[in-house]
Write a protein that holds these residues in place. Sequence first.
Motif, PDB file in Angstrom:
ATOM      1  N   PRO A 135      38.069  42.236  59.519  1.00  0.00           N
ATOM      2  CA  PRO A 135      38.199  40.781  59.336  1.00  0.00           C
ATOM      3  C   PRO A 135      38.809  40.439  57.973  1.00  0.00           C
ATOM      4  CG  PRO A 135      36.024  41.345  60.179  1.00  0.00           C
ATOM      5  CD  PRO A 135      36.682  42.638  59.804  1.00  0.00           C
ATOM      6  N   VAL A 136      39.586  39.382  57.942  1.00  0.00           N
ATOM      7  CA  VAL A 136      40.221  38.937  56.695  1.00  0.00           C
ATOM      8  C   VAL A 136      39.289  37.940  56.015  1.00  0.00           C
ATOM      9  CG1 VAL A 136      42.210  37.791  55.666  1.00  0.00           C
ATOM     10  CG2 VAL A 136      42.512  39.274  57.661  1.00  0.00           C
ATOM     11  N   VAL A 137      38.681  38.363  54.901  1.00  0.00           N
ATOM     12  CA  VAL A 137      37.782  37.498  54.137  1.00  0.00           C
ATOM     13  C   VAL A 137      38.510  37.043  52.887  1.00  0.00           C
ATOM     14  CG1 VAL A 137      35.570  37.310  52.944  1.00  0.00           C
ATOM     15  CG2 VAL A 137      35.749  38.689  55.029  1.00  0.00           C
ATOM     16  N   LEU A 138      38.688  35.731  52.751  1.00  0.00           N
ATOM     17  CA  LEU A 138      39.413  35.177  51.605  1.00  0.00           C
ATOM     18  C   LEU A 138      38.433  34.665  50.558  1.00  0.00           C
ATOM     19  CD1 LEU A 138      42.264  33.093  53.311  1.00  0.00           C
ATOM     20  CD2 LEU A 138      42.326  35.455  52.493  1.00  0.00           C
ATOM     21  N   ALA A 139      38.522  35.213  49.362  1.00  0.00           N
ATOM     22  CA  ALA A 139      37.760  34.662  48.242  1.00  0.00           C
ATOM     23  C   ALA A 139      38.390  33.329  47.847  1.00  0.00           C
ATOM     24  CB  ALA A 139      37.766  35.625  47.066  1.00  0.00           C
ATOM     25  N   ALA A 140      37.685  32.569  47.050  1.00  0.00           N
ATOM     26  CA  ALA A 140      38.222  31.280  46.600  1.00  0.00           C
ATOM     27  C   ALA A 140      39.552  31.497  45.889  1.00  0.00           C
ATOM     28  CB  ALA A 140      37.230  30.612  45.663  1.00  0.00           C
ATOM     29  N   GLY A 141      40.602  30.798  46.351  1.00  0.00           N
ATOM     30  CA  GLY A 141      41.925  30.909  45.746  1.00  0.00           C
ATOM     31  C   GLY A 141      42.778  32.032  46.283  1.00  0.00           C
ATOM     32  N   THR A 197      51.829  31.226  54.578  1.00  0.00           N
ATOM     33  CA  THR A 197      50.791  31.583  53.603  1.00  0.00           C
ATOM     34  C   THR A 197      49.650  30.584  53.736  1.00  0.00           C
ATOM     35  OG1 THR A 197      52.421  32.470  52.052  1.00  0.00           O
ATOM     36  CG2 THR A 197      50.241  31.918  51.164  1.00  0.00           C
ATOM     37  N   ALA A 198      48.443  31.099  53.927  1.00  0.00           N
ATOM     38  CA  ALA A 198      47.235  30.257  53.984  1.00  0.00           C
ATOM     39  C   ALA A 198      46.394  30.571  52.756  1.00  0.00           C
ATOM     40  CB  ALA A 198      46.442  30.533  55.263  1.00  0.00           C
ATOM     41  N   LYS A 199      46.325  29.641  51.824  1.00  0.00           N
ATOM     42  CA  LYS A 199      45.582  29.844  50.579  1.00  0.00           C
ATOM     43  C   LYS A 199      44.238  29.131  50.658  1.00  0.00           C
ATOM     44  CE  LYS A 199      45.963  29.394  45.561  1.00  0.00           C
ATOM     45  NZ  LYS A 199      46.809  28.937  44.440  1.00  0.00           N
ATOM     46  N   ASN A 200      43.182  29.868  50.310  1.00  0.00           N
ATOM     47  CA  ASN A 200      41.826  29.305  50.356  1.00  0.00           C
ATOM     48  C   ASN A 200      41.627  28.348  49.177  1.00  0.00           C
ATOM     49  OD1 ASN A 200      39.123  28.743  50.541  1.00  0.00           O
ATOM     50  ND2 ASN A 200      38.416  30.857  50.326  1.00  0.00           N
ATOM     51  N   THR A 201      41.497  27.059  49.480  1.00  0.00           N
ATOM     52  CA  THR A 201      41.304  26.041  48.438  1.00  0.00           C
ATOM     53  C   THR A 201      39.900  25.446  48.467  1.00  0.00           C
ATOM     54  OG1 THR A 201      42.167  24.339  49.940  1.00  0.00           O
ATOM     55  CG2 THR A 201      43.753  25.412  48.465  1.00  0.00           C
ATOM     56  N   SER A 202      38.987  26.099  49.188  1.00  0.00           N
ATOM     57  CA  SER A 202      37.647  25.527  49.401  1.00  0.00           C
ATOM     58  C   SER A 202      36.695  25.747  48.232  1.00  0.00           C
ATOM     59  CB  SER A 202      37.021  26.118  50.666  1.00  0.00           C
ATOM     60  OG  SER A 202      36.752  27.504  50.493  1.00  0.00           O
ATOM     61  N   GLY A 203      37.000  26.705  47.359  1.00  0.00           N
ATOM     62  CA  GLY A 203      36.088  27.020  46.263  1.00  0.00           C
ATOM     63  C   GLY A 203      35.002  28.002  46.650  1.00  0.00           C
ATOM     64  N   ARG A 204      35.018  28.527  47.886  1.00  0.00           N
ATOM     65  CA  ARG A 204      34.055  29.545  48.345  1.00  0.00           C
ATOM     66  C   ARG A 204      34.789  30.487  49.293  1.00  0.00           C
ATOM     67  NH1 ARG A 204      33.207  28.251  53.541  1.00  0.00           N
ATOM     68  NH2 ARG A 204      33.402  26.069  54.206  1.00  0.00           N
ATOM     69  N   SER A 205      34.164  31.607  49.628  1.00  0.00           N
ATOM     70  CA  SER A 205      34.782  32.577  50.526  1.00  0.00           C
ATOM     71  C   SER A 205      34.713  32.085  51.971  1.00  0.00           C
ATOM     72  CB  SER A 205      34.082  33.936  50.411  1.00  0.00           C
ATOM     73  OG  SER A 205      34.241  34.468  49.121  1.00  0.00           O
ATOM     74  N   CYS A 206      35.723  32.467  52.766  1.00  0.00           N
ATOM     75  CA  CYS A 206      35.713  32.172  54.197  1.00  0.00           C
ATOM     76  C   CYS A 206      36.512  33.237  54.933  1.00  0.00           C
ATOM     77  CB  CYS A 206      36.250  30.771  54.486  1.00  0.00           C
ATOM     78  SG  CYS A 206      37.999  30.515  54.073  1.00  0.00           S
ATOM     79  N   ARG A 207      36.262  33.377  56.222  1.00  0.00           N
ATOM     80  CA  ARG A 207      36.950  34.363  57.055  1.00  0.00           C
ATOM     81  C   ARG A 207      38.083  33.694  57.819  1.00  0.00           C
ATOM     82  NH1 ARG A 207      34.135  36.152  61.259  1.00  0.00           N
ATOM     83  NH2 ARG A 207      32.398  34.711  60.979  1.00  0.00           N
ATOM     84  N   LEU A 208      39.268  34.285  57.717  1.00  0.00           N
ATOM     85  CA  LEU A 208      40.427  33.765  58.440  1.00  0.00           C
ATOM     86  C   LEU A 208      40.645  34.669  59.658  1.00  0.00           C
ATOM     87  CD1 LEU A 208      42.473  31.484  58.228  1.00  0.00           C
ATOM     88  CD2 LEU A 208      43.998  33.048  57.030  1.00  0.00           C
TER      89      LEU A 208
END
Length: 230
Positions: free
Chosen positions: A156-162, A118-129
């Motif tokens: 593409p997999v775009v992860l929102a914050a969190g 599991t890769a959880k977006n902890t950056s506080g902004r959206s990013c593409r995995l």
Amino acid sequence: MTTFRRSSLLLAVAGTALTLSLTACQSDSDTTSSSATAPAATVATSPAATGTSDVKEPADSAGAKGSKESAGSTDASTGATGASGRQVTAATPVCTAGDVRVTAARQDGPPYTHIVLTAKNTSGRSCRLTGFPHIQFLESHKQDVPAVAKSKPATPVVLAAGAPAYALVKLSDGGVDEANEPVSAFSVMLEGDSTVIAVTAPGSDGIAVDPAKALTGYWTPELRNGADDF
């Protein structure tokens, strides 16, 4: 004396007749004048009212047309906004090792042939995995675990914050005669980033890995039940 009275009477009668005649003429004249004036007032008012109505109707129609054209402009503007939104999504930055937290958990029961990353977006902004996790389980095997092409998502997999993404990983076939090796921790790298992420293996005893049978799936926004089973 008789002659004088008769003359006076005739004069009086003649005067009365003249007075009545003049009165009758004056009445006829007033009636004719009134009759001529009334129609004139009616004719002057009616065309004016009709003319005002004829002028307003085209103005109202033009106004309605203008409103429709204005509505069309609003729709066009909304469409441009939608296009702008898609461009913003395409410009979303690629996730790096500093943007996500990667963890591992066992899937299913014994013999525990698969784990889930599991890769959880902890950056506080959206990013593409992008792509798949580049995994190395053992120091003695420096090659990355091969990826299964059928698990690649269509978009593409775009992860929102969190938000999380998942990758299913096969460890072995579960056979007793396999050349399994114990693994308590392993390394993961993201596509396009050379930073090594150290991941702790699940379970108190770690996991058993056969390097010849290990496979990994691509990152997906949800764990695809069965579709990535390999």
